[in-house]
Design a protein around this motif. Sequence first.
Motif: not given
Length: 408
Positions: A328-332
């Motif tokens: 989820p940390g890769g979501l923008t």
Amino acid sequence: MSFSQGLSGLTAASQALDVVGNNIANSQTVGFKSGSIAFADVFAGSQIGMGVQVSSVNQNFSDGVLGMGNSDLDMGIQGNGFFRLASEAGSIFYSRNGQFKQDENGYIVNNQGMFLTGYQATGNPPTIQPGAAVGPIQIPNGQMPARASDAGTLKGNLNSGSDVIDQTANPFDPADNKSYNSVTQMDAYDSLGNKHTINVYYVKTGDNQWKAYSSDTTSPNLNDQGDPVYQELELSFDTAGQLTTNPAKLSIQGAGYNGGAPLNFDLDMDGMTQQASDTDMGSPTTTGYAPGLMNGYMVGDNGQVIASYSNGQSQLIGQVVLSNFTNPGGLTSKGDNTWAETPESGQPSTGVAGTGNLGNLLGNKLESSNVDLSKEMVNMIVYQRNYQSNSQTIKTQSELLQILANLG
């Protein structure tokens, strides 16, 4: 070199204060996830560093506290997952903000007009079909159509001490209360929702022997002579009072009424007993109902959207889905409390709440921001001092240069 070091420190501290300020500003934003800044040092081929740089701004996707919602369509997530939203252009976004409402066409949307997606229930009664496509959920505003009764259940006790009726002398006749021991009344509905009153009569014909007769008193079937036709079932009990007739199904039949189709279904009487206590049939039930207007709707804890109607019935409208990501940390972040998929986040896994690696979804709840104000105030002091210290290194370097210039 000291100037560049100090300037990089000022820039980094300023950006850190921006992150803290954004967290504090959104401490009351529903579903907001706090950010944190990460630093990295800068080297350029020497043992003396060139300063600092911001390597990333990370978001903390831990759960916020769930509080009561303000509307019937408010929802909160606990655990993994995001609401899946679709814009009018078809772009997909993800959010933890569970503030939803109906638009003018009945679709469930967020405050920015994006459609909440899930499975739409179809059919009569509405159900979610296997393999249904994920799409916007629409709450219909029309009336709930009638459903014809196609089954019923009648369970209770017949008094073993009732008098035996000689049917030769007293043939069954609903107009003669001496020709039966007791009667039960229940309602059924035809294809148009017309209510039919059904009577079931009980006649004790001998020890442990009974007969049950059914009659549609609203619209009875008639024989060639114009007399009502009654359906009959023999009931036999053992010495323990347990029903031995199998299957114990009494046919319910009635003629068409006010344009509706004729009634024709079986009343299940399995489980009937005969004991030395009062005859009591409890609460007989039949399927079917009259048409009804919508009274309201609610979201269940599994994401099911259920509408209630004036006929006392409720029915499934749709079911909200959740999506989760490997990272989820890769979501923008796209603003408006939404994120979008990226190659770093991986592709979403989408399904019903509480299944797989998806968290739980609760109706009439809202997830608060996960910002810790106490922690943010401490961070603000730390970054402020860091900013002041970096400005001091620039000031000191400037004074040293001034001294050197004076010596020259």
